[in-house]
Design a protein around this motif. Structure first.
Motif, PDB file in Angstrom:
ATOM      1  N   VAL A  91      -2.554   2.645  11.804  1.00  0.00           N
ATOM      2  CA  VAL A  91      -1.529   1.992  10.889  1.00  0.00           C
ATOM      3  C   VAL A  91      -1.730   0.456  11.111  1.00  0.00           C
ATOM      4  N   TYR A 139      -1.448   7.886  15.138  1.00  0.00           N
ATOM      5  CA  TYR A 139      -0.852   7.181  13.768  1.00  0.00           C
ATOM      6  C   TYR A 139      -0.382   5.777  14.143  1.00  0.00           C
ATOM      7  N   GLU A 199      -4.553   8.610   4.866  1.00  0.00           N
ATOM      8  CA  GLU A 199      -4.313   8.656   6.301  1.00  0.00           C
ATOM      9  C   GLU A 199      -4.716   9.948   6.674  1.00  0.00           C
ATOM     10  N   ARG A 257       0.793  -1.158   0.041  1.00  0.00           N
ATOM     11  CA  ARG A 257       0.027   0.082  -0.070  1.00  0.00           C
ATOM     12  C   ARG A 257       0.953   1.373   0.022  1.00  0.00           C
ATOM     13  N   ARG A 297       7.584   1.849   2.403  1.00  0.00           N
ATOM     14  CA  ARG A 297       7.679   3.156   2.667  1.00  0.00           C
ATOM     15  C   ARG A 297       9.093   3.718   2.835  1.00  0.00           C
ATOM     16  N   LEU A 355      10.248   6.371   8.382  1.00  0.00           N
ATOM     17  CA  LEU A 355       9.280   5.546   9.325  1.00  0.00           C
ATOM     18  C   LEU A 355      10.006   3.919   9.642  1.00  0.00           C
ATOM     19  N   ALA A 380       0.255   5.166   1.795  1.00  0.00           N
ATOM     20  CA  ALA A 380      -0.576   5.555   2.640  1.00  0.00           C
ATOM     21  C   ALA A 380      -0.296   6.856   3.117  1.00  0.00           C
ATOM     22  N   PRO A 381      -0.525   7.938   1.986  1.00  0.00           N
ATOM     23  CA  PRO A 381      -0.115   9.186   2.335  1.00  0.00           C
ATOM     24  C   PRO A 381      -1.239   9.819   3.188  1.00  0.00           C
ATOM     25  N   SER A 382      -0.616  10.971   3.861  1.00  0.00           N
ATOM     26  CA  SER A 382      -1.685  11.938   4.839  1.00  0.00           C
ATOM     27  C   SER A 382      -1.818  13.078   3.772  1.00  0.00           C
TER      28      SER A 382
HETATM   29  N1  GLU Z   1       0.735   8.666   6.240  1.00  0.00           N
HETATM   30  C1  GLU Z   1       2.269   8.465   6.586  1.00  0.00           C
HETATM   31  C2  GLU Z   1       3.017   9.512   5.948  1.00  0.00           C
HETATM   32  O1  GLU Z   1       2.375  10.171   5.191  1.00  0.00           O
HETATM   33  C3  GLU Z   1       2.749   7.070   6.129  1.00  0.00           C
HETATM   34  C4  GLU Z   1       2.433   6.012   6.843  1.00  0.00           C
HETATM   35  C5  GLU Z   1       2.961   4.599   6.691  1.00  0.00           C
HETATM   36  O2  GLU Z   1       3.446   4.408   5.408  1.00  0.00           O
HETATM   37  O3  GLU Z   1       2.874   3.788   7.499  1.00  0.00           O
HETATM   38  O4  GLU Z   1       3.974   9.726   6.334  1.00  0.00           O
END
Ligand code: GLU
Length: 312
Positions: free
Chosen positions: A223, A219, A65, A29, A237, A241, A31-33
């Motif tokens: 997640v 967060y 997200e 996946r 990612r 992270l 998963a942008p904010s």
């Molecule tokens: N939403 C997070 C971000 O934009 C990424 C979260 C993830 O990939 O676990 O930095």
């Protein structure tokens, strides 16, 4: 199967299972904010995950997200989808939006609360900044203070003081008999080249907040619930992270959720060595589109020249 497991199964079936079949169990996946426009760094990360799914004959999911309703805007979420589609990416639908699943996160928090694994934290931002100032020099995390006594907590609750929920590392260690058996597989690399079987160090950030005062979730909890609910087999990612995986691994153990394989990738940097930021208008995907860059050209610039897309 426990009630909680069947709950996750239902989440999966109701919201996220793509009915198109794929030839492997590989699911990843992006998963942008959506707190701003997608920039080159997002495009690179999304392409990295997308091409990995293609290479494995697996599925690529998108997750917005957007639990922080102040910083995340629907217009940015829509722009993210539009820019990623322009870039040639396709994904399973419906897209999971975290703001639509707050009940799932509340249920997970309740399971932790029922086992005494979380505690209320009434500290204000000012209190926390004061703690940081007082912490010994070089200490990575200020002490969260641990749970209050019953009477102390009762008094603050009676005053209606707002509180966050923090994970208790002490209670978690007791529940699991220590953290020695906790590990995850890193197929990419952490910032210091960490790779292979990584012993999880869930204490690196102290007693993390799992539910913010203002949102009722935070967060890490969202997640791990989502990665399990969406059946994610590979978390791909940025290496920024990597530390999060240590904490998320503990939450997976406490919530009886499967642990995905991790593939952290190096961050795409600006020529001056800094990270791309959403405020660099010229480097947003939108800015690049407006300046006449084609999707194929941008993919090639980001190192994905070989990625065929139907939309060009
Ligand atoms: N939403 C997070 C971000 O934009 C990424 C979260 C993830 O990939 O676990 O930095």
């Amino acid at each position: 199967m426990s009630e909680s497991c069947s709950q996750f199964k239902r989440v999966e079936l109701d919201s996220d299972v793509d009915t198109t079949s794929s030839s492997s169990s590989f699911v990843t996946r992006f998963a942008p904010s959506p707190t701003g426009l997608a920039h080159r760094g997002h495009a690179f990360s999304a392409l990295t995950a997308f091409s990995a799914a293609r290479a494995a004959g697996g599925r690529f999911l998108l997750r917005l997200e957007d639990i922080d309703s102040v910083r995340c805007r629907p217009a940015f979420a829509a722009a993210f989808l539009d820019d990623l589609a322009w870039l040639g990416l396709t994904w399973a639908t419906p897209v999971r939006r975290q703001s639509e699943h707050l009940g799932d996160y509340r249920a997970a928090l309740e399971r932790l609360r029922a086992r005494g694994l979380v505690y209320r934290c009434f500290k204000t931002r000012k209190d926390i900044l004061g703690d940081i100032g007082r912490a010994p020099h070089g200490s990575p995390t200020p002490p969260a203070g641990g749970p209050l006594s019953g009477a102390g907590e009762g008094a603050l609750l009676a005053q209606g003081r707002p509180y966050a929920w923090r994970l208790s590392l002490d209670a978690a260690a007791r529940a699991l008999g220590g953290f020695d058996d906790l590990a995850f597989i890193e197929e990419g690399a952490g910032p210091d080249g960490e790779r292979g079987r990584i012993a999880a160090r869930p204490g690196i950030a102290g007693d993390v907040i799992l539910a913010r005062k203002d949102l009722g979730v935070a967060y890490h909890l969202a997640v791990v619930v989502d990665d399990a609910g969406q059946g994610v087999s590979h978390v791909i990612r940025g290496e920024d992270l990597f530390a999060a995986a240590h904490i998320q691994r503990l939450l997976q153990a406490l919530l009886d959720l499967p642990t995905p394989i991790y593939r952290h990738h190096a961050l795409l940097m600006r020529p001056d060595g800094k990270r791309f930021a959403k405020r660099d208008a010229a480097e947003t995907v939108r800015g690049l589109r407006d300046s006449g860059v084609s999707p194929a050209a941008l993919r090639a610039q980001l190192g994905f020249a070989d990625l065929p897309a139907e939309t060009d």
